[in-house]
Scaffold this active site. Structure first.
Site, PDB file in Angstrom:
ATOM      1  N   CYS A 136     -20.358   5.221 -44.438  1.00  0.00           N
ATOM      2  CA  CYS A 136     -20.058   4.009 -45.199  1.00  0.00           C
ATOM      3  C   CYS A 136     -21.310   3.490 -45.903  1.00  0.00           C
ATOM      4  O   CYS A 136     -22.152   2.843 -45.277  1.00  0.00           O
ATOM      5  CB  CYS A 136     -19.494   2.954 -44.248  1.00  0.00           C
ATOM      6  SG  CYS A 136     -19.144   1.414 -45.064  1.00  0.00           S
ATOM      7  N   CYS A 139     -21.656  -0.283 -45.941  1.00  0.00           N
ATOM      8  CA  CYS A 139     -22.085  -0.884 -44.668  1.00  0.00           C
ATOM      9  C   CYS A 139     -23.590  -0.669 -44.466  1.00  0.00           C
ATOM     10  O   CYS A 139     -24.285  -1.549 -43.986  1.00  0.00           O
ATOM     11  CB  CYS A 139     -21.373  -0.257 -43.478  1.00  0.00           C
ATOM     12  SG  CYS A 139     -19.620  -0.009 -43.672  1.00  0.00           S
ATOM     13  N   ASP A 140     -24.078   0.524 -44.797  1.00  0.00           N
ATOM     14  CA  ASP A 140     -25.421   0.910 -44.371  1.00  0.00           C
ATOM     15  C   ASP A 140     -26.427   1.153 -45.494  1.00  0.00           C
ATOM     16  O   ASP A 140     -27.626   1.263 -45.234  1.00  0.00           O
ATOM     17  CB  ASP A 140     -25.338   2.209 -43.535  1.00  0.00           C
ATOM     18  CG  ASP A 140     -24.416   2.061 -42.343  1.00  0.00           C
ATOM     19  OD1 ASP A 140     -24.388   0.960 -41.762  1.00  0.00           O
ATOM     20  OD2 ASP A 140     -23.713   3.026 -42.011  1.00  0.00           O
TER      21      ASP A 140
END
Ligand code: NAP
Length: 314
Positions: A136, A139-140
């Site tokens: 992701c 997300c990261d």
């Protein structure tokens, strides 16, 4: 011991399909009970901007879209519980579900459990997850460890293009590794990705190993060119894997009919082989897999469940 609850409709899953099913069954006065699963809001909450959901000409943040869907369903009486179904018994009605140790009984169930990120299943991948391997970018991607670094995205679909484009904000060069020489992604996403000077495609290639387990962090990937057989190592600080999804339906195996890949196969409309159990969204759809098609199927499942209950005089 908690007394079992009897619900008219339990919706398992809280993505687009789940919340739309909840909205429609709530408006039918069935007070649906939504079991969120371990990722409330589903996969869309890990997307940045959703540009193809009708009604949002400027696009909408995936997390915001899901929060709005939840609020809309709750406004009409849907109730949510954070939790994962551990057991389901569809052998008799009412159906019995076990959620984090509690038993819940339901007259109808709508399965909307969605899908999860597929893994490459190569050495180093699992060990280095959260140490440079991720599924992701939104997300990261902004983590300091990826800033101004060489990064790798694996896959050739819309997700891979989206991840690669997002990562151009942080990484120095994004290598897009695809096992063929044409992308599967839609034309608009392919063009955007391939015309971005920071994205360098690596065609006809697969990752055979994520390096370096000994150093306890990602330092590169071992590649194999499928046409020439040549092997090489590409240095990078992060590996973003975007090779599609597998359905989250294992828990229903043996009771609910599925295809060879584990996708639930509806029998009639959204009804499964078990009368009273309906299905909607990505756990039953390996073809379209869009937020809007999942929402549409959630609506259909709700209408089917409502009619089923009406026919049973509930
Ligand atoms: P996808 O369309 O199924 O693409 C998966 C990609 O990963 C394919 O290019 C596939 O290669 C590759 N792949 C699969 N298994 C692999 C393996 N073991 N090793 C190496 N490569 C592998 O999945 P997706 O990109 O996640 O998209 C899913 C759905 O969501 C699609 O319908 C897509 O349109 C939609 N979506 C839309 C947007 C958007 O419009 N903004 C964004 C994200 C997703 P092959 O091509 O060779 O099969």
């Amino acid at each position: 011991m908690l007394r079992p609850l009897m619900e008219k409709v339990v919706v398992i899953g809280s993505g687009c399909a789940g919340w739309t099913a909840a909205l429609y069954t709530a408006r039918a006065n069935l007070q649906p009970f939504v079991l969120t699963g371990k990722q409330p809001g589903g996969l869309l909450t890990t997307t940045s901007i959703v540009e193809n959901y009708p009604g949002f000409p400027e696009g909408v943040d995936g997390y915001e879209l899901m929060t709005r869907m939840q609020k809309q369903a709750e406004r009409f009486g849907a109730r949510a519980r954070f939790g994962t179904v551990e057991k389901a018994d569809f052998s008799k009605r009412p159906f019995a579900l076990v959620v984090d140790g509690d038993k819940i009984e339901a007259k109808t169930v709508i399965i909307a459990t969605g899908a999860s990120h597929r893994h490459l299943d190569v050495p180093g991948e699992d060990f280095l997850e959260t140490k440079g391997v991720t599924y992701c970018a939104t997300c990261d991607g902004a983590l300091p460890v990826f800033r101004n670094q060489l990064l790798v995205v694996v896959g050739g679909g819309d997700s891979a293009c989206e991840e690669a484009l997002y990562l151009t904000r942080f990484g120095s060069v994004i290598h897009l590794i695809h096992r063929r020489d044409t992308l599967r992604a839609s034309k608009i996403m392919s063009n955007r990705a391939l015309s971005n000077p920071k994205i360098k495609p690596v065609w006809d290639s697969v990752v055979t190993e994520v390096l370096d387990v000994k150093q306890d962090k990602v330092t590169g990937v071992r590649l194999k060119n499928l046409k020439t057989g040549a092997e090489s190592v590409l240095n990078c600080a992060g590996v973003f894997i975007a090779i599609g999804h597998s359905p989250n339906a294992d828990i229903f195996k043996g009771q609910i009919e599925m295809d060879a890949n584990g996708f639930i196969v509806p029998k009639e409309g959204t009804m499964t082989n078990v009368p009273g159990v309906f299905v909607a969204g990505d756990c039953a759809d390996h073809v379209y897999r869009q937020a809007i098609t999942a929402a549409g199927m959630g609506c259909a499942a709700a209408i089917d469940a409502e009619r089923f209950l009406a026919a049973q005089n509930h």
